[in-house]
Enzyme design. Structure first.
Site, PDB file in Angstrom:
ATOM      1  N   HIS A 261      -4.275  14.480   4.638  1.00  0.00           N
ATOM      2  CA  HIS A 261      -3.437  15.109   5.654  1.00  0.00           C
ATOM      3  C   HIS A 261      -2.036  14.500   5.713  1.00  0.00           C
ATOM      4  O   HIS A 261      -1.181  14.993   6.449  1.00  0.00           O
ATOM      5  CB  HIS A 261      -4.110  15.019   7.032  1.00  0.00           C
ATOM      6  CG  HIS A 261      -4.168  13.639   7.613  1.00  0.00           C
ATOM      7  ND1 HIS A 261      -5.271  12.831   7.503  1.00  0.00           N
ATOM      8  CD2 HIS A 261      -3.256  12.913   8.315  1.00  0.00           C
ATOM      9  CE1 HIS A 261      -5.053  11.682   8.120  1.00  0.00           C
ATOM     10  NE2 HIS A 261      -3.827  11.709   8.616  1.00  0.00           N
ATOM     11  N   ASP A 289     -10.521  14.496   3.034  1.00  0.00           N
ATOM     12  CA  ASP A 289      -9.238  13.963   3.497  1.00  0.00           C
ATOM     13  C   ASP A 289      -8.748  12.884   2.534  1.00  0.00           C
ATOM     14  O   ASP A 289      -8.798  11.696   2.828  1.00  0.00           O
ATOM     15  CB  ASP A 289      -9.375  13.397   4.914  1.00  0.00           C
ATOM     16  CG  ASP A 289      -8.019  13.148   5.573  1.00  0.00           C
ATOM     17  OD1 ASP A 289      -6.992  13.509   4.966  1.00  0.00           O
ATOM     18  OD2 ASP A 289      -7.993  12.586   6.693  1.00  0.00           O
ATOM     19  N   GLY A 368      -0.025   6.373  12.526  1.00  0.00           N
ATOM     20  CA  GLY A 368       0.671   5.699  11.442  1.00  0.00           C
ATOM     21  C   GLY A 368      -0.260   4.897  10.560  1.00  0.00           C
ATOM     22  O   GLY A 368       0.105   4.485   9.458  1.00  0.00           O
TER      23      GLY A 368
END
Length: 529
Positions: A261, A289, A368
């Site tokens: 992603h 992912d 993050g």
């Protein structure tokens, strides 16, 4: 759960007290060794310096009672103490127990096959390995291997099939369930949902009912952690930031893996210092992912993960850790934090779609940290995907298992053991040299083929011994010093499988394989500098 477990009690308790004495586990430092395990802590691996003259007789190794200390990667003990509430001795003991008990779980899983119900570590110091089976006839085998047996109703294969049916029955939009996972400790599938009544209705409509499934109300809403050393930041465009997971190779091209992603194929990246870095070669999200980025020659791929203390944790391989094992995460926002593996193969529904096959952990993370590294001791585990909570109050974080992306894109993990690293979980494959042999109880053999090998510089020697179930094999690495073979490293756990890692200077070396108990064929794999 009623009817799903059978406790090994009654006459079996006497067997437990004897059989578990062979488990090389270290007691929980908050108390004493559990009943029946007083001898469990007496046989562990350590680094020794003993000497053996050239031509010495191959006598059975003495079984000495000693409690070794592992040498954990820099910064890991401190992180385990902080995040798991352990003292230094408990953190050391946990790493030692995980290293010793995990291979037993892997081997029993293969032997039990379709009867296997899962395996997990228990206790603050991971001093107990529990292995579940659907057949009471397997109890003696499990106990003899040094684990606690749990007889359950449903196999892990059956639970996986059931979870897949539930995944298919619950829609992504409108959101009904945020998380589904297999709770092997209670032999059932757990569905977390903000709408339990609606979820139960949909599950029953799919023909699924009974004690194998439990629907729990939950406010957990996992979100993606979006906002060449593992955990370092990199940027996609001007404002989007993610974290590097692990350095990889594809042929001569170097790069790193990260979360899918974080970017799409063709997206360009800059490093933590905003210097041009690379390009996304492939990316998959949702369903999975993961992604990989090829970098420019200005960036060097290193087998390391940042530890949050201006140091690094070495990456030696990618063996999968079992439930209950400790795992640590490195990310650009919150640095280095540790927790426990709770469940494998979880299905997580984010607002952007569902991702399957994730691993659920108690490690905290924040925005993050997406794409960052998950590592257990020195074994790469996966790529940070998403989670809930933060590193002030704690939370739950999910990672994409690493081996899936390596296989999907034909990548090699950059490791301290060389490339490609040995990634199997139960056999000694992937090493530069492999030798087979057979031993009877009390005998020894030297490899390679009764000879030795020579190295011309300083580097890492990695050895892996895979022996027959029920036997107790030991492995030692020897170096020739002034016409005498000196043992520089040894692994002598109570089981058939051993591993050695030793950094040594130039010289002549050989491995010694000893059958402390039992007989049978073995495989020794090793790589040298």
């Amino acid at each position: 759960m009623s009817g799903s477990h059978t406790t090994t009690a009654g006459c079996v308790l006497a067997i437990v007290a004897l059989a578990l004495s062979a488990v090389p586990a270290v007691a929980d430092r908050q108390g004493s060794v559990p009943a029946g395990r007083a001898a469990a802590a007496s046989r562990t691996s350590t680094s020794l310096e003993t000497v053996e003259p050239v031509g010495a007789p191959r006598a059975p190794a003495a079984r000495t009672a000693r409690l070794a200390r592992v040498a954990p990667p820099p910064g890991m003990l401190e992180a385990l103490q902080r995040d798991l509430g352990l003292n230094a001795a408990q953190a050391q003991d946990r790493l030692l127990n995980e290293a010793r008990l995990t291979p037993i779980a892997e081997r029993l899983g293969k032997v039990l096959g379709p009867r296997f119900g899962g395996a997990w570590l228990r206790g603050n110091s991971a001093h107990t390995l529990v292995v579940a089976t659907t057949s009471a006839a397997d109890i003696p085998l499990i106990l003899a291997a040094g684990a606690q047996a749990d007889v359950v109703t449903r196999s892990l294969t059956l639970l996986n099939t059931l979870k897949q049916k539930i995944d298919a029955a619950l829609p992504v939009k409108p959101l009904v369930s945020t998380v589904r996972y297999i709770d092997i400790r209670n032999n059932r599938v757990v569905v977390l949902t903000p709408k339990p009544d609606e979820a139960e209705t949909l599950i029953k409509a799919a023909g699924i009912s009974g004690p194998a499934v439990i629907v729990l109300p939950s406010t957990e809403v996992p979100l993606l952690l979006q906002d060449l050393v593992g955990g370092n930041a990199f940027y996609i465009g001007v404002t989007r930031r993610c974290s590097i997971a692990f350095s990889v190779l594809k042929g001569e091209q170097t790069g790193f893996v990260t979360a899918g992603h974080c970017g799409v194929k063709g997206a360009t990246t800059t490093g933590f210092n905003r210097v041009a870095q690379g390009v996304f070669q492939a990316s998959k999200f949702p369903a999975d992912d993961y992604a990989w980025v090829a970098v420019t020659p200005a960036w060097t791929a290193t087998p390391a993960v940042g530890n949050g203390q201006d140091g690094a944790v070495p990456v030696a391989g990618a063996k999968v850790a079992i439930e209950g094992a400790s795992v640590c995460r490195a990310g650009a926002t919150t640095d280095f934090h540790c927790g426990l593996i709770q469940q494998h193969d979880a299905s997580v529904t984010y607002p952007q779609g569902t991702v399957f096959g994730l691993t659920r952990t108690t490690v905290c993370a924040e925005g993050g940290d997406s794409g960052g590294s998950f590592i257990s001791v020195d074994q790469a585990q996966g790529i940070a995907s998403g989670g809930s909570g933060d590193c002030n109050l704690g939370g739950v974080t999910y990672f994409q298992p690493l081996l899936e992306v390596l296989k999907a894109y034909g990548l090699e993990l950059r490791t301290t053991a060389g490339n490609p690293p040995p990634t199997s979980t139960g056999t000694c494959t992937g090493y530069s040299s492999t030798y087979d042999g057979t031993l009877n109880a009390g005998t020894s053999a030297y490899q390679p083929q009764g000879l030795s090998y020579t190295t011309e510089g300083t580097g890492l020697h990695v050895g892996c011994l895979d022996g027959p179930l029920g036997a107790d094999l030991d492995l030692s690495l020897q170096k020739l010093v002034d016409a005498t073979w000196k043992t520089v490293a040894t692994a002598d756990g109570a089981g058939p499988d051993e591993n050695i890692g030793y950094t040594g200077t130039a010289g002549r070396y050989r491995y010694k394989v000893t059958a402390a108990a039992g007989s049978g064929a073995y495989t020794l794999g090793f790589s040298a500098p």
